[in-house]
Structure formats: C-alpha cells, structure tokens
Design a protein around this motif. Structure first.
Motif, short mmCIF file in Angstrom:
data_model
loop_
_atom_site.label_atom_id
_atom_site.label_comp_id
_atom_site.label_asym_id
_atom_site.label_seq_id
_atom_site.Cartn_x
_atom_site.Cartn_y
_atom_site.Cartn_z
N ALA A 146 -15.00 25.55 0.21
CA ALA A 146 -13.94 25.90 1.18
C ALA A 146 -13.82 24.85 2.29
O ALA A 146 -12.90 24.93 3.12
CB ALA A 146 -14.22 27.27 1.78
N GLY A 147 -14.75 23.91 2.33
CA GLY A 147 -14.70 22.87 3.36
C GLY A 147 -15.22 23.32 4.70
O GLY A 147 -14.90 22.72 5.74
N GLU A 148 -16.05 24.37 4.72
CA GLU A 148 -16.57 24.89 5.99
C GLU A 148 -17.64 23.96 6.54
O GLU A 148 -18.47 23.45 5.81
CB GLU A 148 -17.16 26.29 5.79
CG GLU A 148 -16.14 27.33 5.37
CD GLU A 148 -16.79 28.68 5.08
OE1 GLU A 148 -18.01 28.81 5.31
OE2 GLU A 148 -16.09 29.57 4.60
N PHE A 149 -17.63 23.78 7.84
CA PHE A 149 -18.74 23.09 8.51
C PHE A 149 -19.86 24.07 8.80
O PHE A 149 -21.03 23.81 8.50
CB PHE A 149 -18.25 22.45 9.82
CG PHE A 149 -19.37 22.04 10.74
CD1 PHE A 149 -20.17 20.95 10.44
CD2 PHE A 149 -19.65 22.76 11.90
CE1 PHE A 149 -21.23 20.58 11.28
CE2 PHE A 149 -20.68 22.40 12.74
CZ PHE A 149 -21.48 21.31 12.42
N ASP A 150 -19.52 25.20 9.37
CA ASP A 150 -20.51 26.21 9.79
C ASP A 150 -20.62 27.28 8.70
O ASP A 150 -19.84 28.24 8.67
CB ASP A 150 -20.06 26.83 11.12
CG ASP A 150 -21.06 27.84 11.67
OD1 ASP A 150 -22.20 27.90 11.16
OD2 ASP A 150 -20.70 28.56 12.62
N ILE A 151 -21.59 27.11 7.82
CA ILE A 151 -21.81 28.06 6.73
C ILE A 151 -22.97 28.97 7.13
O ILE A 151 -24.13 28.55 7.14
CB ILE A 151 -22.13 27.32 5.41
CG1 ILE A 151 -20.99 26.35 5.06
CG2 ILE A 151 -22.37 28.31 4.27
CD1 ILE A 151 -21.31 25.43 3.88
N HIS A 152 -22.67 30.19 7.51
CA HIS A 152 -23.71 31.11 7.98
C HIS A 152 -23.58 32.44 7.25
O HIS A 152 -22.47 32.89 6.93
CB HIS A 152 -23.63 31.29 9.50
CG HIS A 152 -22.32 31.85 9.97
ND1 HIS A 152 -22.12 33.20 10.19
CD2 HIS A 152 -21.14 31.23 10.25
CE1 HIS A 152 -20.88 33.38 10.60
NE2 HIS A 152 -20.25 32.22 10.64
N PHE A 153 -24.69 33.08 7.00
CA PHE A 153 -24.70 34.31 6.22
C PHE A 153 -26.07 34.99 6.33
O PHE A 153 -27.04 34.34 6.73
CB PHE A 153 -24.38 33.99 4.75
CG PHE A 153 -25.29 32.93 4.15
CD1 PHE A 153 -26.50 33.27 3.55
CD2 PHE A 153 -24.94 31.58 4.20
CE1 PHE A 153 -27.34 32.30 3.01
CE2 PHE A 153 -25.78 30.61 3.66
CZ PHE A 153 -26.98 30.97 3.06
N PRO A 154 -26.14 36.28 5.97
CA PRO A 154 -25.02 37.21 5.72
C PRO A 154 -24.27 37.48 7.02
O PRO A 154 -24.89 37.60 8.08
CB PRO A 154 -25.70 38.47 5.18
CG PRO A 154 -27.07 38.43 5.76
CD PRO A 154 -27.44 36.97 5.86
N LYS A 155 -22.96 37.56 6.93
CA LYS A 155 -22.12 37.58 8.12
C LYS A 155 -22.45 38.74 9.06
O LYS A 155 -22.39 38.58 10.30
CB LYS A 155 -20.64 37.66 7.72
CG LYS A 155 -20.12 36.44 6.97
CD LYS A 155 -20.10 35.22 7.84
CE LYS A 155 -19.31 34.06 7.25
NZ LYS A 155 -19.91 33.51 6.02
N ARG A 156 -22.81 39.89 8.52
CA ARG A 156 -23.08 41.05 9.38
C ARG A 156 -24.27 40.79 10.30
O ARG A 156 -24.37 41.38 11.39
CB ARG A 156 -23.31 42.30 8.54
CG ARG A 156 -24.53 42.25 7.63
CD ARG A 156 -24.55 43.47 6.72
NE ARG A 156 -25.74 43.54 5.87
CZ ARG A 156 -25.90 42.87 4.74
NH1 ARG A 156 -24.94 42.04 4.33
NH2 ARG A 156 -26.99 43.01 4.02
N PHE A 157 -25.18 39.89 9.88
CA PHE A 157 -26.34 39.56 10.70
C PHE A 157 -26.11 38.30 11.52
O PHE A 157 -26.41 38.25 12.71
CB PHE A 157 -27.56 39.38 9.79
CG PHE A 157 -28.85 39.12 10.52
CD1 PHE A 157 -29.31 40.01 11.48
CD2 PHE A 157 -29.62 38.00 10.26
CE1 PHE A 157 -30.50 39.78 12.16
CE2 PHE A 157 -30.81 37.76 10.92
CZ PHE A 157 -31.25 38.66 11.88
#
Length: 259
Positions: free
Chosen positions: A223-234
């Motif tokens: 997707a071309g994301e710079f900020d890849i963070h997960f799981p989103k709820r946390f």
C-alpha cells in the motif's frame, strides 16, 4: 495517505531479510516467497535458514548466514547477493533482541547486546545497502521497530529505547530518501507470539501470530505506507497515550498493562 509508491507485485522482487531464521522474519520470508519473490535469508542460525530454503525452488532463495552485529559478515552476505542477483529491491531488517528488564535487574552487558543488534545492526545494514539504493534511485528499506518505542513501557528499560531510536532513524531516513525515490517503511508491531515474547510473564494485550504480523507488513508495503503499525486496536491506543500528560499516561499504563 501513502507516503511511498505502491508496490503492485512482489513477484521476482529481490528481498534481503536480516533476521529470517524465526519469528516475524521467518513468517515474512515465507510470505514473500509465496508471492514469487526471491528472498536472501540471513541470520546466525544456518540450520533454521536451510530449513526455510529447502521448502522452495533453489533459484528463489539464498542462504547467507550472518550475525547482525558483525558488519563484515553483513557486507559479505550483501556482496554474495549482488554477485548472484545483481542487487536487491528491498532490505527488511527484522533482527532484534528482547530481554525483559527493569531498574532492579538492569544489566549493562545485556543492554549493550540489545543496542548493538537493534540499533547498530540496522544502521550497519543500511550503510551497506544505501549507496546502491541511492545510485539506482529505486528500492526500499523496511525496519522492524516496535510500539515499545512510542513511549516508556514496563520491562523495556533497554529494549524500548532501542526501538525509539529506530523510529527516529526511520523518520530521518524518509526525509533523506524520498527525494531519491527510495522507499522507507517503519514497522511497529505490538505483541507478536515469538520466542522473544515467550519470555514475558504477563498477559499480552492484542497478541497476534507471526503469520498475522507478516500479512500486515506485506500489505503495508504494497500500500506504500511509511508507518506500518499493528494490531491497530493496540497500536492506536499507545499512539493516543503518548499525547496525554504524564500523570494520565502513567496511570493508564499501570491500569491497562498489568505488570
């Protein structure tokens, strides 16, 4: 909004994964290979790397043992990739050491080991590959940090600062490499079920599998994301917490992360 160009396909992309022998690195290797990528596998444990390699066609993988703390070994591995494939399209640095540590058991030797792998190792890998990325005006660097780098968390007296440094490093890399058409991916997982997190003696909120983490990483890169963070709820919860005044922050951390 995507800060990097989208990746249409991983097919035939040349990817070097440092820290590929287990955990998130191994899961990412398997995921990239299933998409038809060529993956160079680096880590200290050659038996683990060969176990991955044996599952795939011989021309799709390279097994290049290297210690992330050893610049010479990383340089030798990279030269082998260049000789065989001509270069790489993506560097994925996953190597990391996690050691639960609090003030009453602070161990400088262990802290130094964490810093040398989590920070210096990543910088070493970048120093080796950056000249070629900049020259070819393409490719990408992905570094696995952690939500522990957002702000201070219990038991992360050395690990947390090392990941905070990598978040800052990725942000600064992005400034410098965006004009040169080189992508940067800052990857911040929450709790992932690995050999490292198995050391924790507390309930880990929003715990996910390595396969789920790999899916998040590959999807974020595509997707071309710079900020890849997960799981989103946390991860969004921790992002929110760092905006709060410290008295509120410390209260909520104590309430929701029961350590």
């Amino acid at each position: 909004m995507a800060l990097n160009q989208r990746v249409i396909s991983f097919y035939n992309k040349r990817i070097w994964i440092i820290g590929a022998s287990s955990g998130i690195g191994e899961a990412c290797a398997q995921a990239f290979l299933s998409h038809g990528a060529k993956v160079a596998l680096s880590a200290r444990r050659i038996d683990k790397l060969k176990a991955i390699q044996d599952k795939w066609p011989t021309d799709q993988t390279l097994c290049l043992p290297a210690n992330a703390q050893n610049n010479d070994e990383l340089s030798t591995a990279y030269q082998s990739i260049k000789q065989t494939w001509g270069g790489i399209d993506l560097l994925l640095y996953v190597s990391g050491i996690y050691e639960p540590m609090r003030a009453d058991n602070f161990d400088l030797a262990k802290a130094t080991d964490i810093i040398n792998t989590n920070i210096i190792g990543a910088m070493s890998a970048c120093s080796i590959t950056l000249p070629d990325f900049i020259q070819q005006q393409s490719g990408g660097i992905a570094i696995v940090s952690s939500v522990a780098g957002y702000s201070g968390l219990p038991q992360s007296l050395a690990y947390g600062p090392s990941k905070a440094a990598m978040i800052n490093f990725c942000e600064t890399l992005y400034y410098d490499l965006k004009p040169k058409n080189v992508a940067v991916y800052m990857i911040n997982p929450g709790f992932v079920s690995t050999e490292a997190t198995a050391k924790n003696d507390f309930e880990m909120p929003a715990l996910i599998t390595t396969e789920q983490a790999a899916t998040e990483i590959l999807d974020g890169i595509q997707a071309g994301e710079f900020d890849i963070h997960f799981p989103k709820r946390f991860s969004y919860f921790l992002k929110f917490l760092r905006l709060l005044p410290y008295p509120v922050y410390f209260f909520l951390i104590k309430k929701f992360i029961k350590i």
